[in-house]
Design a protein around this motif. Structure first.
Motif: not given
Length: 121
Positions: A37-38, A30-32
Motif C-alpha cells: 500500500y505504500g 509491517p513490511t508486507r
C-alpha cells in the motif's frame, strides 16, 4: 496453533493509528503492508474515513456508550463489527501546550484507533 486440546483462532484485530504520528520509522508498519500500500500517513481524519465507508454502502453510527472522560468518541460500522475511536479532545490533560495547527500533533477529529471483530461479538 494448538494449545492443549484447542486451536487458537484470531477473532479480530486492532489498528493503533495514533502511533504513526510519533514513529515514522520503517518498522512501525509491517513490511508486507507498506510494500503493498505504500507509505502510511501519520494521521487519518474521521470525516475522510467516514466518507469512504459511506461510499462503500456501510452504516456508521456514533456508539451510545462513550469514553467517560469525553476525550474520545466511539463509532461503529454495523456491517463489519468495526469500532472507530476518534479524538474529541486533543489536550485531554489540560496542559495547554497543544498546538491545534501543528501537523505533528494529534488533532480533534483524528482517528485514534480501529478495532474489528466479527459483527455481533
Amino acid at each position: 496453533m494448538p494449545t492443549g486440546d484447542r486451536a487458537m483462532a484470531c477473532t479480530g484485530f486492532g489498528v493503533q493509528i495514533h502511533r504513526l504520528i510519533h514513529d515514522r520509522s520503517a518498522t512501525i508498519v509491517p513490511t508486507r503492508l507498506s510494500h503493498r500500500y505504500g507509505a502510511f500517513r501519520p494521521r487519518v481524519g474521521y470525516e475522510e474515513l467516514r466518507a469512504v465507508l459511506l461510499s462503500m454502502g456501510r452504516t456508521v453510527r456514533r456508539a451510545e456508550a462513550q469514553d467517560r472522560t469525553g476525550h474520545v468518541h466511539r463509532y461503529s460500522v454495523a456491517e463489519s463489527g468495526a469500532r472507530v475511536y476518534v479524538i474529541a479532545d486533543a489536550d485531554p490533560y489540560g496542559s495547554g501546550d497543544h498546538d491545534p495547527d501543528d501537523p505533528d500533533e494529534h488533532q480533534v477529529g483524528d482517528v485514534w484507533s480501529m478495532h474489528v471483530t466479527p459483527a455481533g461479538t
